[in-house]
Motif scaffolding. Structure first.
Motif, PDB file in Angstrom:
ATOM      1  N   GLU A  35       6.708 -52.068-104.027  1.00  0.00           N
ATOM      2  CA  GLU A  35       6.008 -52.348-102.265  1.00  0.00           C
ATOM      3  C   GLU A  35       4.687 -53.152-103.313  1.00  0.00           C
ATOM      4  O   GLU A  35       5.078 -54.625-101.757  1.00  0.00           O
ATOM      5  CB  GLU A  35       5.227 -51.683-101.649  1.00  0.00           C
ATOM      6  CG  GLU A  35       6.687 -50.122-101.433  1.00  0.00           C
ATOM      7  CD  GLU A  35       7.495 -51.060-100.323  1.00  0.00           C
ATOM      8  OE1 GLU A  35       7.419 -51.741 -99.655  1.00  0.00           O
ATOM      9  OE2 GLU A  35       8.785 -50.143 -99.989  1.00  0.00           O
ATOM     10  N   ALA A  36       4.391 -53.199-103.933  1.00  0.00           N
ATOM     11  CA  ALA A  36       3.364 -53.892-104.282  1.00  0.00           C
ATOM     12  C   ALA A  36       3.628 -55.766-104.889  1.00  0.00           C
ATOM     13  O   ALA A  36       3.213 -56.363-104.184  1.00  0.00           O
ATOM     14  CB  ALA A  36       2.412 -53.752-105.581  1.00  0.00           C
ATOM     15  N   ALA A  85       4.828 -57.314-101.165  1.00  0.00           N
ATOM     16  CA  ALA A  85       3.480 -57.736-100.987  1.00  0.00           C
ATOM     17  C   ALA A  85       2.936 -59.355-101.083  1.00  0.00           C
ATOM     18  O   ALA A  85       2.272 -59.863-100.463  1.00  0.00           O
ATOM     19  CB  ALA A  85       2.368 -57.178-100.678  1.00  0.00           C
ATOM     20  N   LYS A 107       8.988 -52.766 -90.843  1.00  0.00           N
ATOM     21  CA  LYS A 107       7.447 -51.921 -92.539  1.00  0.00           C
ATOM     22  C   LYS A 107       7.172 -50.938 -92.300  1.00  0.00           C
ATOM     23  O   LYS A 107       6.612 -49.765 -92.649  1.00  0.00           O
ATOM     24  CB  LYS A 107       6.995 -53.257 -92.443  1.00  0.00           C
ATOM     25  CG  LYS A 107       7.785 -54.328 -93.776  1.00  0.00           C
ATOM     26  CD  LYS A 107       7.562 -53.561 -95.059  1.00  0.00           C
ATOM     27  CE  LYS A 107       8.482 -54.976 -95.903  1.00  0.00           C
ATOM     28  NZ  LYS A 107       8.546 -54.688 -97.434  1.00  0.00           N
ATOM     29  N   GLU A 162       7.438 -47.135 -93.139  1.00  0.00           N
ATOM     30  CA  GLU A 162       6.273 -46.791 -93.840  1.00  0.00           C
ATOM     31  C   GLU A 162       6.274 -45.125 -93.216  1.00  0.00           C
ATOM     32  O   GLU A 162       5.909 -43.956 -94.008  1.00  0.00           O
ATOM     33  CB  GLU A 162       5.414 -47.462 -94.043  1.00  0.00           C
ATOM     34  CG  GLU A 162       3.605 -46.806 -94.493  1.00  0.00           C
ATOM     35  CD  GLU A 162       2.729 -46.201 -93.451  1.00  0.00           C
ATOM     36  OE1 GLU A 162       1.884 -45.423 -93.839  1.00  0.00           O
ATOM     37  OE2 GLU A 162       3.139 -46.162 -91.756  1.00  0.00           O
ATOM     38  N   LEU A 201       6.795 -42.198 -95.627  1.00  0.00           N
ATOM     39  CA  LEU A 201       5.607 -41.822 -96.150  1.00  0.00           C
ATOM     40  C   LEU A 201       5.015 -40.976 -94.977  1.00  0.00           C
ATOM     41  O   LEU A 201       3.789 -40.056 -95.894  1.00  0.00           O
ATOM     42  CB  LEU A 201       4.861 -43.059 -96.783  1.00  0.00           C
ATOM     43  CG  LEU A 201       4.890 -43.784 -97.929  1.00  0.00           C
ATOM     44  CD1 LEU A 201       3.780 -44.709 -97.850  1.00  0.00           C
ATOM     45  CD2 LEU A 201       5.478 -42.738 -99.114  1.00  0.00           C
ATOM     46  N   TYR A 226      -5.598 -50.111 -97.236  1.00  0.00           N
ATOM     47  CA  TYR A 226      -4.245 -50.477 -97.931  1.00  0.00           C
ATOM     48  C   TYR A 226      -2.810 -50.022 -97.745  1.00  0.00           C
ATOM     49  O   TYR A 226      -1.775 -50.550 -97.692  1.00  0.00           O
ATOM     50  CB  TYR A 226      -4.334 -50.261-100.225  1.00  0.00           C
ATOM     51  CG  TYR A 226      -3.565 -50.489-100.567  1.00  0.00           C
ATOM     52  CD1 TYR A 226      -3.900 -51.471-101.392  1.00  0.00           C
ATOM     53  CD2 TYR A 226      -2.148 -49.606-101.352  1.00  0.00           C
ATOM     54  CE1 TYR A 226      -2.431 -52.357-102.342  1.00  0.00           C
ATOM     55  CE2 TYR A 226      -1.631 -50.198-101.719  1.00  0.00           C
ATOM     56  CZ  TYR A 226      -1.723 -51.362-102.363  1.00  0.00           C
ATOM     57  OH  TYR A 226      -0.061 -51.735-103.213  1.00  0.00           O
ATOM     58  N   GLN A 227      -2.461 -48.780 -97.506  1.00  0.00           N
ATOM     59  CA  GLN A 227      -1.724 -49.178 -97.243  1.00  0.00           C
ATOM     60  C   GLN A 227      -0.765 -49.221 -96.265  1.00  0.00           C
ATOM     61  O   GLN A 227       0.277 -49.751 -95.742  1.00  0.00           O
ATOM     62  CB  GLN A 227      -1.015 -47.249 -97.012  1.00  0.00           C
ATOM     63  CG  GLN A 227       0.578 -46.641 -96.656  1.00  0.00           C
ATOM     64  CD  GLN A 227       0.344 -44.441 -96.972  1.00  0.00           C
ATOM     65  OE1 GLN A 227      -0.226 -44.413 -97.826  1.00  0.00           O
ATOM     66  NE2 GLN A 227       0.789 -44.578 -95.861  1.00  0.00           N
ATOM     67  N   LYS A 228      -1.790 -49.255 -94.826  1.00  0.00           N
ATOM     68  CA  LYS A 228      -1.714 -50.544 -93.408  1.00  0.00           C
ATOM     69  C   LYS A 228      -1.108 -51.741 -94.301  1.00  0.00           C
ATOM     70  O   LYS A 228      -0.176 -52.279 -92.951  1.00  0.00           O
ATOM     71  CB  LYS A 228      -2.262 -49.553 -92.777  1.00  0.00           C
ATOM     72  CG  LYS A 228      -2.735 -48.033 -92.127  1.00  0.00           C
ATOM     73  CD  LYS A 228      -0.921 -47.990 -91.033  1.00  0.00           C
ATOM     74  CE  LYS A 228      -1.094 -46.274 -90.918  1.00  0.00           C
ATOM     75  NZ  LYS A 228       0.806 -46.663 -90.741  1.00  0.00           N
ATOM     76  N   PHE A 271      -0.836 -53.166 -96.913  1.00  0.00           N
ATOM     77  CA  PHE A 271      -0.169 -53.678 -97.895  1.00  0.00           C
ATOM     78  C   PHE A 271       2.009 -53.248 -97.785  1.00  0.00           C
ATOM     79  O   PHE A 271       2.482 -53.264 -97.869  1.00  0.00           O
ATOM     80  CB  PHE A 271      -0.396 -53.693 -99.845  1.00  0.00           C
ATOM     81  CG  PHE A 271      -1.379 -55.018 -99.384  1.00  0.00           C
ATOM     82  CD1 PHE A 271      -0.959 -56.589 -99.816  1.00  0.00           C
ATOM     83  CD2 PHE A 271      -2.498 -54.273 -99.220  1.00  0.00           C
ATOM     84  CE1 PHE A 271      -2.316 -56.807 -99.402  1.00  0.00           C
ATOM     85  CE2 PHE A 271      -3.703 -55.266 -99.528  1.00  0.00           C
ATOM     86  CZ  PHE A 271      -3.624 -56.587 -98.952  1.00  0.00           C
ATOM     87  N   ILE A 272       1.399 -51.958 -97.456  1.00  0.00           N
ATOM     88  CA  ILE A 272       3.048 -50.989 -97.084  1.00  0.00           C
ATOM     89  C   ILE A 272       3.460 -51.598 -96.030  1.00  0.00           C
ATOM     90  O   ILE A 272       4.647 -51.106 -96.052  1.00  0.00           O
ATOM     91  CB  ILE A 272       2.597 -49.247 -97.467  1.00  0.00           C
ATOM     92  CG1 ILE A 272       2.946 -49.141 -98.890  1.00  0.00           C
ATOM     93  CG2 ILE A 272       4.531 -48.885 -97.541  1.00  0.00           C
ATOM     94  CD1 ILE A 272       1.991 -48.479 -99.684  1.00  0.00           C
TER      95      ILE A 272
END
Lengths: 401, 292
Positions: free
Chosen positions: A67-68, A71, A365, A369, A373, B251-253, B255-256
């Motif tokens: 994912e990084a 991004a 996305k 997520e 998650l 960060y999660q919101k 970039f993911i």
């Protein structure tokens, strides 16, 4: 002294510039052929071959796909720092944001008819155009350490009953039945749980409203909870990482793992005849026992930035053609695994009635997520219901209005 | 003579100012604007103006956001009590010994020079259920393996290394402050009959109150920004997002989930919270110090 030093520096600068011009253009590339990817070395060699043949330079910034990485690639596009040629996801939610900054293959073929670049319909975007040239197909299935099944007198998990028997036995002897981290990479088990719970057509659904969500999508979530309750996963399934669980499988501390062809490339050479891949056993009667997930999800792109630069265009097009040639495809698109593992992957593909696309790739996305998650771990341990999960996800319009 | 005409100094100040403007203040202002617009992916431009929608979502519609805020505030309190508190105790003890002070300075300061990622990896190996160091000790002693990152323990387990890593930093600052307290004051106090804890309470602490306020301010702002250690030890706020802090959630919101506008709003909340809390603590303790 200072004057002489300044003069020397000026001469060096002029010489360097002249050398740079004489060396041709410098192209920037990005791909996921890096790190543990078995094709990383072959990809680097392809770039070197191109440099040697053309005199152009290639600055490559490839990195392992996660994912990084996605991004960072998208970020580069956002700030106008995109590469000239890149290998990236295609025909899904990841590629949608970059389409106005990459060149359709038809446009390249029109300007360079001799190249006749592949326009693979599988990678057709929502606007009907193809922007990427695929180089590597993928598949996902259930990896099984057959030696562990033999050691404990178990039949391979070709149906649900055998899977349950195996889970019970492995729990008894202290082996993790299914290696997975629900807090890190719940992606594969989530798709397969839904395939196991209903028809392939239901898996192919792209519901716009909560009412349109197929029953098998709820049942699939409940199936993950059922597996959790049976002790199919490690105790720390909601807190460990995929790196740890994958290593457990490779070290034979876990019996099964749902993963893809990239994972097969990383199986130790010594395990090639004791590890196989097969379809995940089905739970619902109307589910297809042969269905697996596969297809083409990534391809090489040429960016509009390189296309519009008269100095770079020819060089960038030549690099794209070089990286997508038949020779390159065999070097970076082929499989690095052998033995029974390779044979079983052919069996899985050849015997399948359905090869399905992962529907999470079509989700926005934010919705993906939230599902992966924000839901799966909680549904697994029973602190969230499947109904609450899909209500939360569908509120975000995962497949558009 | 050099400082009479201060105009040349601008030449030296300007480059760093320009860098700050370009790399810090301009992106920060852009971030504020972004938080008021809909931005669908990392590549997308600003779309519809949504005003305070993201802030309303944070405070009224996102349970995970509130949990990450709660975790951050609890960590902040723990930071002040344990990081600064333990550092103060250690500094008082080390300042009282005649030999070996330098040794303790190095030992306590050492974790600061190790990267947070390495410490995070080390602690995740301690906590691992299968083959982790703690469970090896537990099983060697005849006990049952423990799930250290379970729902009820995970926050504490993540907080421990965060607190541990920076104790040495505040220890060194406080020790430096203690070295500035004149021996004459202590001697006078002894003549007046002050001993042991009384000396610490009535002389040492008031005289280093400025240093303590600085430490607390740094601890609070550090706790608000915490990201690296939790993200290595408990990926994606594992388990079930229970160990998310504002930094990791942002960060999660961003970039993911690529919910860029919401991520921008969270980052603004982090900054505002940091400024408000550090100023409040500084003022409250500053006034107390004046009264003392």
């Amino acid at each position: 002294m200072k004057k002489w030093f300044a003069l020397l520096l000026a001469v060096l600068m002029v010489l360097t510039s002249a050398l740079a011009l004489a060396d041709g253009v410098t192209l920037k590339t990005v791909s996921s052929f890096a790190g543990t990817d078995a094709a990383a070395d072959a990809y680097v060699q392809l770039l070197k071959d191109y440099e040697a043949a053309t005199g152009n330079k290639v600055e490559d910034a490839s990195a392992t796909s996660d994912e990084a990485w996605k991004a960072s690639v998208l970020n580069d596009f956002a700030v106008g720092n995109e590469p000239d040629v890149l290998f990236f996801f295609a025909a899904n939610a990841d590629s949608a944001p970059i389409l106005d900054k990459v060149v359709p293959i038809s446009e390249i073929n029109e300007a360079y008819p001799d190249l006749n670049l592949t326009e693979n319909a599988v990678l057709t975007e929502a606007d009907g155009k193809v922007y990427a040239i695929p180089s590597r197909p993928f598949w996902e299935g259930l990896f099984v350490n057959t030696d562990l099944f033999e050691q404990y007198g178990l039949e391979l998990p070709t149906d649900w009953a055998k899977l349950e028997t195996a889970i019970a036995k492995f729990n008894e002897v202290g082996i993790v039945p299914i290696a997975v981290s629900l807090s890190d990479i719940p992606h594969y088990i989530s798709e397969f749980a839904i395939i196991a719970s209903g028809t392939p057509q239901e898996h192919m659904a792209r519901p716009k409203t909560l009412e349109e969500v197929p029953q098998s999508w709820y049942d699939g979530m409940d199936l993950i909870h059922k597996l959790y309750e049976m002790g199919a996963f490690a105790k720390d399934v909601n807190a460990t990482t995929e790196a740890v669980t994958s290593q457990m499988f490779k070290d034979k501390k876990a019996a099964m793992q749902i993963d893809g062809s990239w994972f097969a490339n990383g199986i130790p050479a010594a395990n090639m005849d004791t590890t196989i891949v097969m379809p995940f056993p089905t739970y619902a009667e109307d589910a297809d026992k042969t269905a697996f997930i596969g297809g083409v999800s990534m391809g090489f792109y040429l960016t509009r930035k390189a296309w519009d630069d008269p100095e770079k265009r020819d060089a960038a097009v030549a690099l794209l053609a070089h990286l997508t040639s038949a020779d390159a495809a065999t070097k970076i698109g082929g499989y690095q695994f052998t033995g029974k593992l390779l044979a079983s992957s052919y069996d899985m593909i050849n015997n399948a009635n359905y090869m399905l696309s992962p529907f999470q790739d079509s989700m926005t996305k934010e919705a993906r997520e939230t599902w992966l998650l924000g839901c799966i771990s909680s549904v697994a341990d029973g602190s969230m219901t499947a109904k609450a999960c899909w209500e939360k996800v569908m509120a975000l319009k995962p497949f558009g209005e | 003579m050099l400082y009479r005409d201060r105009r040349p100094l601008i030449v030296f100040v300007l480059p760093s100012l320009l860098l700050m403007l370009v790399l810090l203040y301009y992106p920060f202002l852009e971030n504020i604007v972004n938080s008021f617009f809909e931005i669908r992916t990392l590549v997308s431009p600003r779309e519809e103006f949504i005003g305070l929608g993201n802030y309303r979502k944070f405070f009224a519609g996102d349970a995970m956001a509130i949990l990450s805020l709660q975790n951050t505030l609890v960590l902040m309190a723990l930071t002040v009590v344990f990081q600064v508190g333990i550092a103060l105790v250690l500094a008082l003890l080390v300042s009282a010994i005649r030999r070996g002070a330098q040794f303790f300075r190095v030992v306590y300061f050492f974790p600061i020079v190790i990267s947070a990622t390495a410490i995070g990896l080390m602690f995740s190996l301690f906590y691992a259920y299968d083959g982790g160091m703690l469970n090896q000790i537990v099983t060697a002693l005849g006990g049952e393996k423990v799930l250290w990152l379970s729902d009820d323990k995970a926050f504490v387990m993540v907080a421990i290394p965060v607190l541990w890593q920076y104790v040495g930093f505040y220890f060194v600052i406080i020790l430096t402050g203690l070295s500035g307290v004149s021996e004459d004051v202590y001697e006078s106090a002894e003549i007046d009959g002050a001993t042991g804890l009384k000396k610490t309470w009535y002389i040492t602490l008031p005289l280093i109150s400025d240093v303590l306020v600085t430490c607390m301010t740094l601890a609070i702002t550090g706790a608000i920004k915490v990201f690296d250690l939790p993200s290595v030890i408990a990926r994606n706020g594992a388990p079930k997002g229970l160990t998310h802090f504002l930094g990791t959630y942002m960060y999660q919101k961003t970039f993911i989930a690529q919910d860029v506008d919401y991520g921008s709003a969270i980052s603004i909340i982090i900054v505002v919270l940091g400024v408000v809390l550090s100023r409040t603590v500084g003022r409250l303790l500053g006034r107390d110090g004046e009264r003392g």
